[in-house]
Write an enzyme that holds these catalytic residues in place. Structure first.
Site, mmCIF file in Angstrom:
data_model
loop_
_atom_site.group_PDB
_atom_site.id
_atom_site.type_symbol
_atom_site.label_atom_id
_atom_site.label_comp_id
_atom_site.label_asym_id
_atom_site.label_seq_id
_atom_site.Cartn_x
_atom_site.Cartn_y
_atom_site.Cartn_z
ATOM 1 N N LEU A 1 0.826 -1.204 0.000
ATOM 2 C CA LEU A 1 0.000 0.000 0.000
ATOM 3 C C LEU A 1 0.860 1.253 0.000
ATOM 4 O O LEU A 1 1.969 1.267 0.523
ATOM 5 C CB LEU A 1 -0.914 0.003 1.224
ATOM 6 C CG LEU A 1 -1.813 -1.234 1.393
ATOM 7 C CD1 LEU A 1 -2.643 -1.104 2.654
ATOM 8 C CD2 LEU A 1 -2.672 -1.468 0.169
ATOM 9 N N ASP A 2 0.310 2.327 -0.567
ATOM 10 C CA ASP A 2 1.000 3.618 -0.547
ATOM 11 C C ASP A 2 0.542 4.426 0.667
ATOM 12 O O ASP A 2 -0.208 3.927 1.509
ATOM 13 C CB ASP A 2 0.786 4.372 -1.862
ATOM 14 C CG ASP A 2 -0.676 4.698 -2.139
ATOM 15 O OD1 ASP A 2 -1.503 4.657 -1.205
ATOM 16 O OD2 ASP A 2 -0.996 5.004 -3.293
ATOM 17 N N THR A 3 0.973 5.656 0.756
ATOM 18 C CA THR A 3 0.649 6.471 1.937
ATOM 19 C C THR A 3 -0.835 6.806 2.044
ATOM 20 O O THR A 3 -1.293 7.182 3.122
ATOM 21 C CB THR A 3 1.473 7.777 1.950
ATOM 22 O OG1 THR A 3 1.229 8.497 0.748
ATOM 23 C CG2 THR A 3 2.953 7.488 2.090
ATOM 24 N N GLY B 1 -3.075 4.526 1.617
ATOM 25 C CA GLY B 1 -3.722 3.301 2.053
ATOM 26 C C GLY B 1 -4.297 2.464 0.928
ATOM 27 O O GLY B 1 -5.068 1.543 1.170
ATOM 28 N N HIS B 2 -3.941 2.784 -0.327
ATOM 29 C CA HIS B 2 -4.392 1.919 -1.413
ATOM 30 C C HIS B 2 -3.206 1.342 -2.164
ATOM 31 O O HIS B 2 -2.068 1.768 -1.971
ATOM 32 C CB HIS B 2 -5.408 2.601 -2.338
ATOM 33 C CG HIS B 2 -4.996 3.911 -2.911
ATOM 34 N ND1 HIS B 2 -4.040 4.050 -3.879
ATOM 35 C CD2 HIS B 2 -5.445 5.160 -2.648
ATOM 36 C CE1 HIS B 2 -3.919 5.331 -4.196
ATOM 37 N NE2 HIS B 2 -4.745 6.029 -3.459
#
Length: 140
Positions: free
Chosen positions: A16-18, A20-21
């Site tokens: 996940l990226d920052t 949250g996806h």
């Protein structure tokens, strides 16, 4: 297009990226995984490709994102081949949630490269067909 092959993947937290996806680069990894699984299901291993002197090469990739994926989501990544004439072919991939909700679409232009000569082979469909034990999965 060839019959569609599908692999289910569970989104892992470290992907996940920052926000949250699922990080954009991971879509490419999922797509690559599905392509190798399709080849394996058709009876073509990486070793068999190397031993025959060829390897797949991605020439162009376009991804259209439709909705986000979050940690724990299960995503089905499909893989089908659209054969044309010449040295390249298209790989068409859909990403869908387990309930069928569309998530992303990927179109790739792919070829088979001669590992010694570093040039695309003239008829990738025939080369893959010759290596496959289940060429129907490739539409070959």
């Amino acid at each position: 297009m060839a019959g569609v092959f599908t692999v289910r993947i569970t989104v892992r937290g470290y992907e996940l990226d920052t926000q949250g996806h699922l990080n954009q680069a991971v879509y490419l990894q999922y797509a690559e995984h599905a392509r190798w699984e399709l080849l394996r299901a058709a009876g073509i291993t990486q070793d068999a490709l190397i031993d025959s002197g060829v390897g797949p090469v991605a020439l162009e990739t376009t991804i259209r994102y439709l909705r986000e994926l979050r940690g724990g989501d299960e995503v089905d990544v499909s893989c089908g081949i659209s054969w044309g004439e010449g040295r390249t072919f298209r790989v068409l991939q859909d990403f869908r949630l387990a309930d069928g909700t569309p998530v992303a679409e990927l179109v790739g232009v792919v070829g088979l490269i001669d590992l010694a000569g570093r040039r695309l082979v003239k008829d990738p469909r025939d080369r893959l067909r010759a290596l496959a034990s289940a060429p129907e999965l490739l539409g070959a």
